[in-house]
Design an enzyme around this catalytic site. Structure first.
Site, PDB file in Angstrom:
ATOM      1  N   SER A 143      -6.031   2.367   8.245  1.00 21.26           N
ATOM      2  CA  SER A 143      -6.395   1.023   8.661  1.00 21.26           C
ATOM      3  C   SER A 143      -7.255   1.069   9.926  1.00 21.26           C
ATOM      4  O   SER A 143      -8.304   1.715   9.935  1.00 21.26           O
ATOM      5  CB  SER A 143      -5.122   0.184   8.847  1.00 21.26           C
ATOM      6  OG  SER A 143      -5.423  -1.184   8.946  1.00 21.26           O
ATOM      7  N   GLU A 237      -6.486  -5.190  -1.924  1.00 24.48           N
ATOM      8  CA  GLU A 237      -6.497  -5.404  -0.470  1.00 24.48           C
ATOM      9  C   GLU A 237      -7.804  -6.028  -0.037  1.00 24.48           C
ATOM     10  O   GLU A 237      -8.874  -5.715  -0.584  1.00 24.48           O
ATOM     11  CB  GLU A 237      -6.232  -4.106   0.291  1.00 24.48           C
ATOM     12  CG  GLU A 237      -7.188  -2.955   0.057  1.00 24.48           C
ATOM     13  CD  GLU A 237      -6.926  -1.814   1.034  1.00 24.48           C
ATOM     14  OE1 GLU A 237      -6.924  -2.076   2.251  1.00 24.48           O
ATOM     15  OE2 GLU A 237      -6.704  -0.681   0.591  1.00 24.48           O
ATOM     16  N   HIS A 267      -2.795  -2.437   0.718  1.00 24.90           N
ATOM     17  CA  HIS A 267      -3.292  -1.785   1.930  1.00 24.90           C
ATOM     18  C   HIS A 267      -2.344  -0.665   2.368  1.00 24.90           C
ATOM     19  O   HIS A 267      -1.141  -0.856   2.463  1.00 24.90           O
ATOM     20  CB  HIS A 267      -3.404  -2.857   3.019  1.00 24.90           C
ATOM     21  CG  HIS A 267      -4.003  -2.397   4.299  1.00 24.90           C
ATOM     22  ND1 HIS A 267      -5.311  -1.982   4.404  1.00 24.90           N
ATOM     23  CD2 HIS A 267      -3.471  -2.303   5.556  1.00 24.90           C
ATOM     24  CE1 HIS A 267      -5.567  -1.668   5.664  1.00 24.90           C
ATOM     25  NE2 HIS A 267      -4.471  -1.845   6.377  1.00 24.90           N
TER      26      HIS A 267
END
Length: 300
Positions: A143, A237, A267
């Site tokens: 991320s 996502e 995600h």
């Protein structure tokens, strides 16, 4: 792979309550730790250390060989997360890759906005190079930590430092301008985030910085000279297009890149190893990629 597992995970993630008011960073951090945190797996020894002037967590699998080190930068929108919240995920990657690993507790926003995280990533990388051949060093991040991994290597390149052997990115966030089409087209499919969540994180991290700054949004950087990349993302996502566009940009800049998109997955689905077949398979592929790029024998 199991459709039943994917559906159960989607339902679980959607069941998490959403606050009607924006929680404070402290509340976000405690909630994130409770939702995501898993301890390092059995057989991975952890100990606190300091790297680049920041607290860090060393993770050493029992089968770690003498060669090869992994630097990990955790996710959390630059606002939440820590080496402790990611000890499970990082420990699993370290165990499967059989690599000594260090996860850095870089400074978080809003107390420490951009470029504090990049400065900390670069300082950690620079210190590792003191006693580690860059050919024996790899990076990984998820991320925001995926975006930070790229930004760290761009800063290292611009500082004249050598590049590592490879980089693994799980659902990287690399565009803080939020222009990816999937931010809107995947909103119903994503069980975790909507555009407003990303904008809140971006605003806290950026402060007065232009969101298109190449070290804040490395999608807009010249990636020439970076090492081989493995990018993994889920189809469900809102940040899917960040991964897809990053891979395209890397290829256009003559960087070797492999993109994997898992159907029906959220995600950073790799967090769900041990209860989602796709997570275990993705971590195995990531481990093989790192070991191959380090010139180590693959065992899986």
């Amino acid at each position: 792979m199991s459709r039943q597992q994917r559906d159960a995970l989607d339902a679980l993630l959607r069941s998490a309550p959403r606050s009607e008011t924006r929680p404070t960073p402290e509340e976000q951090r405690s909630g994130f730790a409770a939702a995501v945190g898993r301890p390092a797996t059995e057989g991975v020894v952890t100990r606190g250390t300091v790297l680049g002037g920041r607290p860090a967590l060393e993770l050493e699998p029992a089968a770690a060989s003498g060669r090869g080190r992994l630097l990990y930068l955790h996710g959390g929108g630059y606002v939440v997360g820590s080496p402790d919240t990611h000890a499970g995920l990082v420990g699993e990657l370290a165990r499967r890759a059989e690599l000594r690993t260090v996860s850095v507790d870089y400074r978080l926003a809003p107390e420490h906005p951009f470029p504090a995280a990049v400065d900390d990533g670069l300082a950690a990388y620079r210190e590792l190079l003191v006693d580690t051949d860059p050919r024996d060093l790899v990076l990984a991040g998820d991320s925001a930590g995926g975006g930070l991994s790229i930004a760290t290597l761009l800063a290292a390149r611009d500082a004249g430092l050598p590049q590592p052997a490879a980089v693994v990115l799980f659902s990287p966030w690399v565009d803080l301008t939020l222009t990816g089409g999937s931010i809107r087209s995947k909103e119903d499919a994503d069980p975790l985030f909507v555009e407003a969540d990303l904008r809140d994180y971006a605003d806290l991290y950026l402060g007065t910085t232009d969101p298109a700054h190449p070290l804040a949004s490395p999608l807009f950087a010249d990636l020439t000279g970076l090492p081989p990349l493995l990018v993994q993302a889920g189809a469900n996502e809102v940040l899917l297009d960040d991964a897809v566009r990053l891979a395209g940009r890397a290829g256009a800049d003559d960087v070797e890149v492999t993109l994997e998109v898992g159907p029906g997955l959220p995600h950073v689905f790799q967090h769900h190893y041990g209860r989602l077949d796709e997570a275990d398979a993705a971590l195995d592929r990531a481990a093989r990629f790192l070991r191959t790029r380090l010139g180590l024998t693959t065992r899986r």
